[in-house]
Design an enzyme around this catalytic site. Sequence first.
Site, PDB file in Angstrom:
ATOM      1  N   LYS A  72      -3.972  24.449  10.379  1.00  0.00           N
ATOM      2  CA  LYS A  72      -5.321  24.421   9.796  1.00  0.00           C
ATOM      3  C   LYS A  72      -6.362  25.196  10.628  1.00  0.00           C
ATOM      4  O   LYS A  72      -6.405  26.415  10.568  1.00  0.00           O
ATOM      5  CB  LYS A  72      -5.737  22.981   9.542  1.00  0.00           C
ATOM      6  CG  LYS A  72      -4.726  22.309   8.551  1.00  0.00           C
ATOM      7  CD  LYS A  72      -5.259  21.073   7.901  1.00  0.00           C
ATOM      8  CE  LYS A  72      -4.193  20.327   7.135  1.00  0.00           C
ATOM      9  NZ  LYS A  72      -4.241  20.458   5.717  1.00  0.00           N
TER      10      LYS A  72
ATOM     11  N   TYR B 249       1.505  11.940   7.391  1.00  0.00           N
ATOM     12  CA  TYR B 249       2.187  13.061   6.731  1.00  0.00           C
ATOM     13  C   TYR B 249       2.361  14.170   7.753  1.00  0.00           C
ATOM     14  O   TYR B 249       1.447  14.459   8.532  1.00  0.00           O
ATOM     15  CB  TYR B 249       1.337  13.557   5.559  1.00  0.00           C
ATOM     16  CG  TYR B 249       1.874  14.812   4.884  1.00  0.00           C
ATOM     17  CD1 TYR B 249       3.045  14.782   4.135  1.00  0.00           C
ATOM     18  CD2 TYR B 249       1.199  16.031   4.997  1.00  0.00           C
ATOM     19  CE1 TYR B 249       3.531  15.924   3.516  1.00  0.00           C
ATOM     20  CE2 TYR B 249       1.675  17.183   4.375  1.00  0.00           C
ATOM     21  CZ  TYR B 249       2.847  17.130   3.630  1.00  0.00           C
ATOM     22  OH  TYR B 249       3.331  18.263   3.022  1.00  0.00           O
TER      23      TYR B 249
ATOM     24  N   ASP C 236       1.010  15.079  16.200  1.00  0.00           N
ATOM     25  CA  ASP C 236       0.819  16.062  15.132  1.00  0.00           C
ATOM     26  C   ASP C 236      -0.687  16.219  14.926  1.00  0.00           C
ATOM     27  O   ASP C 236      -1.337  15.385  14.303  1.00  0.00           O
ATOM     28  CB  ASP C 236       1.511  15.592  13.850  1.00  0.00           C
ATOM     29  CG  ASP C 236       1.344  16.600  12.712  1.00  0.00           C
ATOM     30  OD1 ASP C 236       0.622  17.601  12.898  1.00  0.00           O
ATOM     31  OD2 ASP C 236       1.927  16.373  11.631  1.00  0.00           O
TER      32      ASP C 236
END
Length: 454
Positions: A284, A161, A256
């Site tokens: 994050k 994702y 990523d």
Amino acid sequence: MTGTNASDTASPSNTAEMDTSVSTRLFEAACELFPGGVNSPVRAFRSVEGNPVFIDSGKGSKLTDADGNTYIDFCCSWGPLLHGHAHPAVLEAVTRTMAKGTSFGAPTALENQLAELIISNNKYVDKLRFVSSGTEAVMSAIRLARGYTGRDKIVKFEGCYHGHADSLLVKAGSGLVTLGTSSSAGVPAGCVAETLVLPLASREALEDVFRKYPDEIACVIIEPVPANNGLLLQEPSYLQFLREITEQHGTLLLFDEVISGFRLGFEGAAGHYNIRPDLVTYGKVIGGGFPVGAFGGSNKMMGCMAPEGPVYQAGTLSGNPVAMAAGIAQLTLCLDKGIYENLAAKTSNLCNRMQQHADQMGYPVKIFRIGSIFWLALTRSEAIRSASEIDPETMKTFGHMHRRLLEKGVYLGPSGYEVCFVSTVHTDDDLARAGQIFCDVMDETWGIQPAKSH
Ligand code: PLP
């Protein structure tokens, strides 16, 4: 109540009904205000039993909900809180910065400080750009890859994702290399027409795609530690192969690292596997609990970004001073010696305890772990490397286990596809208690009643 009561944190009870009446009322009200009652879909508890608990506060490794139940938190805001909730250093930096104003739309020294902190301790980026979310970081990095190479096609993997940018909301069709079809209503076919979707862990699929499109692929994007569909740990040799085949074809390799960045180590998965991506995205942990994302790469590549180069990207709140201050505080703590080794060691102890219990009792449970990330998989497989190997039938059982964990005082992300995170402030006592609760819930799930006291 059965969540660990705030006044009785030493011994979680599992006898009475957990009182979540305030959360229930709040959720009912929220359903009138937001689609599904939430502002991000997975918070809605659709894949587990019960309704969301509304959080009132967090401190260290614990969450307290609106009814006063407390939980040992393994969601950690889906990864950002490497040093737990309301860390004093983060709070102090944020409060001090906020008092001077919250946003200027002009550069501040704090942006330089956070970038210098990162670049001087991470050999994989020469230059960065800050944005406000992981989605934005990935979307911009993909645009940069296309602008830099002059190619349109991108390759992504099923089970990874990368946020909700149109061109990445794609699912695979059948076959090894597939032109993606959109996985969300509202994404025009044209937006995903240049996105090719491959299964993870297949060298054959990679060879196939480069045979078909040898000089048309701008970048291959991968979560080097795929942690959004279970934890699909890849063989290092496969990631190395990915590096080599992209290089042979003038295709950029985009790691990523929105989850793995600053969590596996200060240099993320790139450092862990010793593989240099061409572009890397962060989110994050980088923001210390505030909305920060970033993407970076070599000076040459980043020189393509506006205003230096032709690839446009912008953000009103990019590099927000309060968020930068939180990031500086959190990442400074990450530079302390031994931080990542300790985190990995204590996560490993917890996981080993759970695994040993499952193995002794013959339960279909496998705990996959890397660093401070772990995933509770209901399987007997020794390795799960691609999305198709996960049995969706197990998710109902997980949904029930999730509820029982909650009732006993352990908070996990509300889906069996989600990974868990351990923070530096989870104490040995927290982990011992949580380990016991995990084992008890496994016993209940497969029919053996746990002993009353431990
Ligand atoms: N990339 C990865 C690997 C992620 O895990 C996520 C979010 O979970 C994103 C991108 C999107 O980040 P955000 O939710 O901050 O937009």
